[in-house]
Design a protein around this motif. Structure first.
Motif, PDB file in Angstrom:
ATOM      1  N   VAL A   1       0.830  -1.207   0.006  1.00 55.90           N
ATOM      2  CA  VAL A   1      -0.090   0.111  -0.067  1.00 55.90           C
ATOM      3  C   VAL A   1       0.819   1.219   0.105  1.00 55.90           C
ATOM      4  O   VAL A   1       0.694   2.300  -0.847  1.00 55.90           O
ATOM      5  CB  VAL A   1      -0.941   0.072   1.211  1.00 55.90           C
ATOM      6  N   GLU A   2       1.964   1.243   0.867  1.00 59.65           N
ATOM      7  CA  GLU A   2       2.829   2.398   0.712  1.00 59.65           C
ATOM      8  C   GLU A   2       3.327   2.646  -0.562  1.00 59.65           C
ATOM      9  O   GLU A   2       3.693   3.906  -1.102  1.00 59.65           O
ATOM     10  CB  GLU A   2       3.763   2.156   2.045  1.00 59.65           C
ATOM     11  N   LYS A   3       3.743   1.688  -1.245  1.00 62.82           N
ATOM     12  CA  LYS A   3       4.545   1.755  -2.146  1.00 62.82           C
ATOM     13  C   LYS A   3       3.592   2.306  -3.472  1.00 62.82           C
ATOM     14  O   LYS A   3       3.771   3.133  -4.219  1.00 62.82           O
ATOM     15  CB  LYS A   3       5.231   0.530  -2.793  1.00 62.82           C
ATOM     16  N   GLU A   4       2.299   1.904  -3.429  1.00 64.55           N
ATOM     17  CA  GLU A   4       1.397   2.259  -4.310  1.00 64.55           C
ATOM     18  C   GLU A   4       0.818   3.640  -4.085  1.00 64.55           C
ATOM     19  O   GLU A   4       0.734   4.460  -5.206  1.00 64.55           O
ATOM     20  CB  GLU A   4       0.045   1.393  -4.305  1.00 64.55           C
ATOM     21  N   LEU A   5       0.755   4.146  -2.947  1.00 67.49           N
ATOM     22  CA  LEU A   5       0.410   5.315  -2.368  1.00 67.49           C
ATOM     23  C   LEU A   5       1.534   6.328  -3.123  1.00 67.49           C
ATOM     24  O   LEU A   5       1.205   7.534  -3.443  1.00 67.49           O
ATOM     25  CB  LEU A   5       0.106   5.660  -1.129  1.00 67.49           C
ATOM     26  N   ALA A   6       2.756   5.948  -2.794  1.00 68.45           N
ATOM     27  CA  ALA A   6       3.886   7.107  -3.248  1.00 68.45           C
ATOM     28  C   ALA A   6       4.010   7.102  -4.798  1.00 68.45           C
ATOM     29  O   ALA A   6       4.136   8.117  -5.400  1.00 68.45           O
ATOM     30  CB  ALA A   6       5.186   6.181  -2.705  1.00 68.45           C
ATOM     31  N   ASN A   7       3.781   5.852  -5.452  1.00 69.51           N
ATOM     32  CA  ASN A   7       3.568   5.883  -6.867  1.00 69.51           C
ATOM     33  C   ASN A   7       2.541   6.942  -7.410  1.00 69.51           C
ATOM     34  O   ASN A   7       2.526   7.717  -8.348  1.00 69.51           O
ATOM     35  CB  ASN A   7       3.542   4.619  -7.454  1.00 69.51           C
ATOM     36  N   LEU A   8       1.213   6.879  -6.729  1.00 69.87           N
ATOM     37  CA  LEU A   8       0.130   7.670  -6.975  1.00 69.87           C
ATOM     38  C   LEU A   8       0.369   9.167  -6.666  1.00 69.87           C
ATOM     39  O   LEU A   8       0.274   9.932  -7.660  1.00 69.87           O
ATOM     40  CB  LEU A   8      -1.027   7.109  -6.368  1.00 69.87           C
ATOM     41  N   LEU A   9       1.082   9.578  -5.576  1.00 67.48           N
ATOM     42  CA  LEU A   9       1.296  10.848  -5.334  1.00 67.48           C
ATOM     43  C   LEU A   9       2.401  11.398  -6.136  1.00 67.48           C
ATOM     44  O   LEU A   9       2.311  12.580  -6.363  1.00 67.48           O
ATOM     45  CB  LEU A   9       2.039  10.918  -3.828  1.00 67.48           C
ATOM     46  N   ASP A  10       3.194  10.515  -6.807  1.00 65.05           N
ATOM     47  CA  ASP A  10       4.297  10.885  -7.796  1.00 65.05           C
ATOM     48  C   ASP A  10       3.525  11.846  -8.944  1.00 65.05           C
ATOM     49  O   ASP A  10       3.703  12.946  -9.320  1.00 65.05           O
ATOM     50  CB  ASP A  10       4.930  10.136  -8.328  1.00 65.05           C
ATOM     51  N   LYS A  11       2.493  10.983  -9.117  1.00 63.94           N
ATOM     52  CA  LYS A  11       1.471  11.480 -10.510  1.00 63.94           C
ATOM     53  C   LYS A  11       0.436  12.784 -10.037  1.00 63.94           C
ATOM     54  O   LYS A  11       0.540  13.617 -10.744  1.00 63.94           O
ATOM     55  CB  LYS A  11       0.805  10.436 -10.901  1.00 63.94           C
ATOM     56  N   LEU A  12      -0.028  12.622  -8.751  1.00 63.61           N
ATOM     57  CA  LEU A  12      -1.038  13.637  -8.297  1.00 63.61           C
ATOM     58  C   LEU A  12      -0.127  15.093  -8.258  1.00 63.61           C
ATOM     59  O   LEU A  12      -0.719  16.086  -8.442  1.00 63.61           O
ATOM     60  CB  LEU A  12      -1.703  13.309  -7.232  1.00 63.61           C
ATOM     61  N   VAL A  13       0.910  14.751  -7.492  1.00 62.73           N
ATOM     62  CA  VAL A  13       1.845  16.176  -7.218  1.00 62.73           C
ATOM     63  C   VAL A  13       2.275  16.864  -8.533  1.00 62.73           C
ATOM     64  O   VAL A  13       1.951  18.094  -8.645  1.00 62.73           O
ATOM     65  CB  VAL A  13       2.984  15.865  -6.435  1.00 62.73           C
ATOM     66  N   GLU A  14       2.601  16.029  -9.463  1.00 68.68           N
ATOM     67  CA  GLU A  14       3.161  16.555 -10.802  1.00 68.68           C
ATOM     68  C   GLU A  14       2.040  17.230 -11.484  1.00 68.68           C
ATOM     69  O   GLU A  14       2.382  18.282 -12.261  1.00 68.68           O
ATOM     70  CB  GLU A  14       3.713  15.233 -11.507  1.00 68.68           C
ATOM     71  N   GLU A  15       0.591  16.566 -11.322  1.00 70.13           N
ATOM     72  CA  GLU A  15      -0.230  17.304 -12.253  1.00 70.13           C
ATOM     73  C   GLU A  15      -1.196  18.161 -11.282  1.00 70.13           C
ATOM     74  O   GLU A  15      -2.096  18.868 -11.884  1.00 70.13           O
ATOM     75  CB  GLU A  15      -1.057  16.012 -12.734  1.00 70.13           C
ATOM     76  N   ASP A  16      -0.631  18.332 -10.160  1.00 69.27           N
ATOM     77  CA  ASP A  16      -1.330  19.229  -9.309  1.00 69.27           C
ATOM     78  C   ASP A  16      -2.977  18.899  -8.916  1.00 69.27           C
ATOM     79  O   ASP A  16      -3.793  19.566  -9.262  1.00 69.27           O
ATOM     80  CB  ASP A  16      -1.301  20.783  -9.432  1.00 69.27           C
ATOM     81  N   PHE A  17      -3.186  17.522  -9.027  1.00 72.20           N
ATOM     82  CA  PHE A  17      -4.677  16.872  -9.067  1.00 72.20           C
ATOM     83  C   PHE A  17      -5.520  16.848  -7.706  1.00 72.20           C
ATOM     84  O   PHE A  17      -4.756  16.777  -6.557  1.00 72.20           O
ATOM     85  CB  PHE A  17      -4.492  15.324  -9.531  1.00 72.20           C
ATOM     86  N   PRO A  18      -6.537  17.170  -7.672  1.00 69.54           N
ATOM     87  CA  PRO A  18      -7.110  17.213  -6.433  1.00 69.54           C
ATOM     88  C   PRO A  18      -7.140  15.928  -5.733  1.00 69.54           C
ATOM     89  O   PRO A  18      -7.675  14.969  -6.011  1.00 69.54           O
ATOM     90  CB  PRO A  18      -8.898  17.778  -7.088  1.00 69.54           C
ATOM     91  N   PHE A  19      -6.566  16.262  -4.447  1.00 69.72           N
ATOM     92  CA  PHE A  19      -6.635  15.293  -3.362  1.00 69.72           C
ATOM     93  C   PHE A  19      -6.879  15.544  -2.041  1.00 69.72           C
ATOM     94  O   PHE A  19      -6.424  16.794  -1.719  1.00 69.72           O
ATOM     95  CB  PHE A  19      -5.139  14.792  -3.397  1.00 69.72           C
TER      96      PHE A  19
END
Length: 256
Positions: A92-110
């Motif tokens: 889970v921690e790995k999946e969330l880290a990978n997801l946040l890589d993408k969300l932060v880069e795109e400034d996606f609503p979180f």
């Protein structure tokens, strides 16, 4: 209709607007948590897809199919030594880290709730420690000037109570994060990264019945000494946390 599972989520993804990521494994708490987010967001089950990360790995997300992502609180301790973490927590921690890589880069609503502090601020270089752990309680949260001006707090008072209960918190924020709300017991209670990623240390989704269930469920999880249960219940039962629920509705309204 199921509330979780890969087939349901993939089928509903194009219709759904928000994705709710959860990691808890106690059935009553899991359902209560989902119900609280439904109630305070105003979304339907079709609009709020409930994804159990503890049960099903997260696939690659097409962000244009979603309006926003919400990460629930968690029993996981990110500070736990790697050798003591379960394989599920590591995944889970790995999946969330990978997801946040993408969300932060795109400034996606979180919106990350409680567990979102350690995941998002830790991901961004903040210092996460046990220094500002809080027992189960309802501290008074004070908005900063930036917090009063941010749309996430629209309609909320400058000060409000909210339920907390955590073993770890942010000790030092990354320089680019913006503090929106604070409390003496734990300085980083509400923050923002970029323009669209938010995190709360407090639980805007909890009302008293939902918290009471968690107090009893997590009695032996180290959040409080069992001898203090009666005192904690008496203190929390009378707290008025209604104002903090608005934050969830605001997040949904901003990105709907």
């Amino acid at each position: 209709m199921p509330i979780n599972g890969i087939s349901y989520a993939i089928t509903m993804a194009k219709q759904a607007r928000f994705l709710l990521l959860a990691t808890r494994d106690q059935p009553q708490v899991v359902e209560s948590e989902y119900q609280m987010f439904l109630e305070f967001s105003g979304l339907t089950r079709d609009e709020l897809v409930h994804w159990r990360l503890d049960q099903t790995p997260l696939p690659e997300l097409e962000l244009d199919e979603w309006s926003g992502i919400i990460l629930c609180g968690s029993p996981y301790d990110s500070l736990l030594p790697a050798q003591l973490k379960t394989d599920t927590q590591k995944r889970v921690e790995k999946e969330l880290a990978n997801l946040l890589d993408k969300l932060v880069e795109e400034d996606f609503p979180f919106l990350g709730v409680c567990y979102g502090v350690g995941t998002l601020l830790g991901h961004q270089g903040g210092v996460i420690s046990g220094k500002y752990a809080e027992e189960i309680s309802a501290p008074l949260i004070t908005l900063t000037e930036a917090g009063r001006e941010d749309p996430i707090t629209k309609g909320m008072p400058d000060q409000f109570q909210a339920y907390v209960g955590h073993k770890e918190a942010c000790e030092v924020m990354p320089e680019h994060a913006v503090l929106l709300g604070s409390a003496p017991s734990c300085p980083v209670q509400l923050f923002k990264v970029g323009q669209n990623l938010y995190g709360t240390q407090f639980h805007p989704e909890l009302d008293w019945p939902a918290l009471h269930m968690r107090i009893l469920t997590y009695a032996q999880a180290g959040y409080y000494p069992e001898t203090e249960q009666k005192r904690i219940i008496e203190q929390c039962e009378t707290a008025d946390v209604s104002a903090c629920h608005q934050l969830i509705a605001n997040f949904v309204d901003i990105y709907r």
